[in-house]
Design a protein around this motif. Structure first.
Motif, PDB file in Angstrom:
ATOM      1  N   ILE A  61       0.913  -1.142  -0.153  1.00  0.00           N
ATOM      2  CA  ILE A  61       0.095  -0.094  -0.065  1.00  0.00           C
ATOM      3  C   ILE A  61       0.979   1.078  -0.072  1.00  0.00           C
ATOM      4  O   ILE A  61       0.421   2.362  -0.753  1.00  0.00           O
ATOM      5  N   GLN A  62       1.817   1.256   0.845  1.00  0.00           N
ATOM      6  CA  GLN A  62       2.720   2.409   0.797  1.00  0.00           C
ATOM      7  C   GLN A  62       3.341   2.576  -0.748  1.00  0.00           C
ATOM      8  O   GLN A  62       3.413   3.932  -0.947  1.00  0.00           O
ATOM      9  N   ALA A  63       3.947   1.606  -1.374  1.00  0.00           N
ATOM     10  CA  ALA A  63       4.347   1.545  -2.677  1.00  0.00           C
ATOM     11  C   ALA A  63       3.405   2.053  -3.570  1.00  0.00           C
ATOM     12  O   ALA A  63       3.561   3.102  -4.386  1.00  0.00           O
ATOM     13  N   PHE A  64       2.139   1.836  -3.639  1.00  0.00           N
ATOM     14  CA  PHE A  64       0.979   2.152  -4.425  1.00  0.00           C
ATOM     15  C   PHE A  64       0.632   3.466  -4.203  1.00  0.00           C
ATOM     16  O   PHE A  64       0.366   4.479  -4.985  1.00  0.00           O
ATOM     17  N   ASP A  65       0.860   3.956  -2.807  1.00  0.00           N
ATOM     18  CA  ASP A  65       0.576   5.395  -2.505  1.00  0.00           C
ATOM     19  C   ASP A  65       1.337   6.393  -3.132  1.00  0.00           C
ATOM     20  O   ASP A  65       1.267   7.457  -3.662  1.00  0.00           O
ATOM     21  N   GLU A  66       2.893   6.059  -3.155  1.00  0.00           N
ATOM     22  CA  GLU A  66       3.761   6.510  -3.765  1.00  0.00           C
ATOM     23  C   GLU A  66       3.685   6.891  -5.135  1.00  0.00           C
ATOM     24  O   GLU A  66       3.739   7.839  -5.525  1.00  0.00           O
ATOM     25  N   ALA A  67       3.208   5.565  -5.794  1.00  0.00           N
ATOM     26  CA  ALA A  67       2.775   5.676  -7.372  1.00  0.00           C
ATOM     27  C   ALA A  67       1.742   6.741  -7.729  1.00  0.00           C
ATOM     28  O   ALA A  67       1.855   7.575  -8.555  1.00  0.00           O
ATOM     29  N   ILE A  68       0.748   6.781  -6.825  1.00  0.00           N
ATOM     30  CA  ILE A  68      -0.439   7.678  -6.936  1.00  0.00           C
ATOM     31  C   ILE A  68      -0.185   9.070  -6.761  1.00  0.00           C
ATOM     32  O   ILE A  68      -0.351  10.071  -7.319  1.00  0.00           O
ATOM     33  N   ASN A  69       0.866   9.301  -5.581  1.00  0.00           N
ATOM     34  CA  ASN A  69       1.162  10.666  -5.370  1.00  0.00           C
ATOM     35  C   ASN A  69       2.165  11.109  -6.616  1.00  0.00           C
ATOM     36  O   ASN A  69       1.917  12.455  -6.979  1.00  0.00           O
ATOM     37  N   LEU A  70       2.989  10.478  -7.273  1.00  0.00           N
ATOM     38  CA  LEU A  70       3.553  10.806  -8.360  1.00  0.00           C
ATOM     39  C   LEU A  70       2.879  10.980  -9.478  1.00  0.00           C
ATOM     40  O   LEU A  70       2.976  11.731 -10.609  1.00  0.00           O
ATOM     41  N   ASN A  71       1.750  10.213  -9.809  1.00  0.00           N
ATOM     42  CA  ASN A  71       0.906  10.129 -10.806  1.00  0.00           C
ATOM     43  C   ASN A  71      -0.607   9.933 -10.357  1.00  0.00           C
ATOM     44  O   ASN A  71      -0.965   8.834 -10.360  1.00  0.00           O
ATOM     45  N   PRO A  72      -1.491  11.089 -10.321  1.00  0.00           N
ATOM     46  CA  PRO A  72      -2.805  10.953  -9.625  1.00  0.00           C
ATOM     47  C   PRO A  72      -3.525  10.273 -10.544  1.00  0.00           C
ATOM     48  O   PRO A  72      -4.965   9.882  -9.983  1.00  0.00           O
ATOM     49  N   ASP A  73      -3.404  10.226 -11.742  1.00  0.00           N
ATOM     50  CA  ASP A  73      -4.325   9.457 -12.825  1.00  0.00           C
ATOM     51  C   ASP A  73      -3.711   8.090 -12.981  1.00  0.00           C
ATOM     52  O   ASP A  73      -4.188   7.488 -14.091  1.00  0.00           O
ATOM     53  N   TYR A  74      -2.969   7.481 -12.193  1.00  0.00           N
ATOM     54  CA  TYR A  74      -2.544   6.119 -12.400  1.00  0.00           C
ATOM     55  C   TYR A  74      -3.496   5.048 -11.926  1.00  0.00           C
ATOM     56  O   TYR A  74      -3.705   4.535 -10.805  1.00  0.00           O
ATOM     57  N   GLU A  75      -4.517   4.713 -12.791  1.00  0.00           N
ATOM     58  CA  GLU A  75      -5.787   3.934 -12.716  1.00  0.00           C
ATOM     59  C   GLU A  75      -5.323   2.639 -11.996  1.00  0.00           C
ATOM     60  O   GLU A  75      -5.878   2.151 -11.177  1.00  0.00           O
ATOM     61  N   GLU A  76      -4.391   1.902 -12.746  1.00  0.00           N
ATOM     62  CA  GLU A  76      -3.978   0.605 -12.248  1.00  0.00           C
ATOM     63  C   GLU A  76      -3.511   0.483 -10.900  1.00  0.00           C
ATOM     64  O   GLU A  76      -3.621  -0.260 -10.309  1.00  0.00           O
ATOM     65  N   ALA A  77      -2.798   1.761 -10.319  1.00  0.00           N
ATOM     66  CA  ALA A  77      -2.303   1.961  -9.179  1.00  0.00           C
ATOM     67  C   ALA A  77      -3.574   1.803  -7.933  1.00  0.00           C
ATOM     68  O   ALA A  77      -3.540   1.168  -6.809  1.00  0.00           O
ATOM     69  N   TYR A  78      -4.661   2.467  -8.523  1.00  0.00           N
ATOM     70  CA  TYR A  78      -5.780   2.636  -7.604  1.00  0.00           C
ATOM     71  C   TYR A  78      -6.433   1.243  -7.552  1.00  0.00           C
ATOM     72  O   TYR A  78      -6.880   0.594  -6.474  1.00  0.00           O
ATOM     73  N   ALA A  79      -6.417   0.551  -8.553  1.00  0.00           N
ATOM     74  CA  ALA A  79      -7.148  -0.876  -8.578  1.00  0.00           C
ATOM     75  C   ALA A  79      -6.250  -1.696  -7.755  1.00  0.00           C
ATOM     76  O   ALA A  79      -6.840  -2.576  -7.144  1.00  0.00           O
ATOM     77  N   GLU A  80      -5.064  -1.902  -7.984  1.00  0.00           N
ATOM     78  CA  GLU A  80      -4.204  -2.642  -7.171  1.00  0.00           C
ATOM     79  C   GLU A  80      -3.965  -2.320  -5.695  1.00  0.00           C
ATOM     80  O   GLU A  80      -4.092  -3.305  -4.885  1.00  0.00           O
TER      81      GLU A  80
END
Length: 102
Positions: free
Chosen positions: A34-53
């Motif tokens: 979750i921390q890694a996905f949070d970082e991905a989303i912080n860097l790219n708020p439109d990262y649909e796959e990160a929200y899904a995972e």
């Protein structure tokens, strides 16, 4: 070095965090994932796959509110891109998850 930058773009960094989150998720290290996905989303708020995972990972932890919030984002992304078939599939999956949770 010939004027080439070795610095990753935000999108590349987001991909790297996403990949790390997915690896952690697969090895059932859910909090770290979750921390890694949070970082991905912080860097790219439109990262649909990160929200899904992240939703899948939160579901594994039994965190129903966070799971539903992320799934709603995924549905919104699909609707905003006019991908109604994808939106319907995600909504059906969310409804199945909701029924199992309740």
């Amino acid at each position: 070095l010939c004027g080439h930058s070795t610095t990753q773009t935000g999108e590349q960094q987001a991909q790297a965090f996403f990949d790390r989150g997915y690896e952690l998720q697969q090895s059932e290290q859910y909090e770290e994932a979750i921390q890694a996905f949070d970082e991905a989303i912080n860097l790219n708020p439109d990262y649909e796959e990160a929200y899904a995972e992240r939703a899948i990972t939160n579901a594994a932890l039994g965190n129903f509110p966070a799971t539903m919030e992320d799934y709603r984002r995924v549905i919104d992304f699909a609707r905003n891109t006019l991908n109604t078939e994808h939106a319907k599939r995600v909504e059906a999956a969310v409804n199945r998850y909701r029924r199992n949770y309740e």
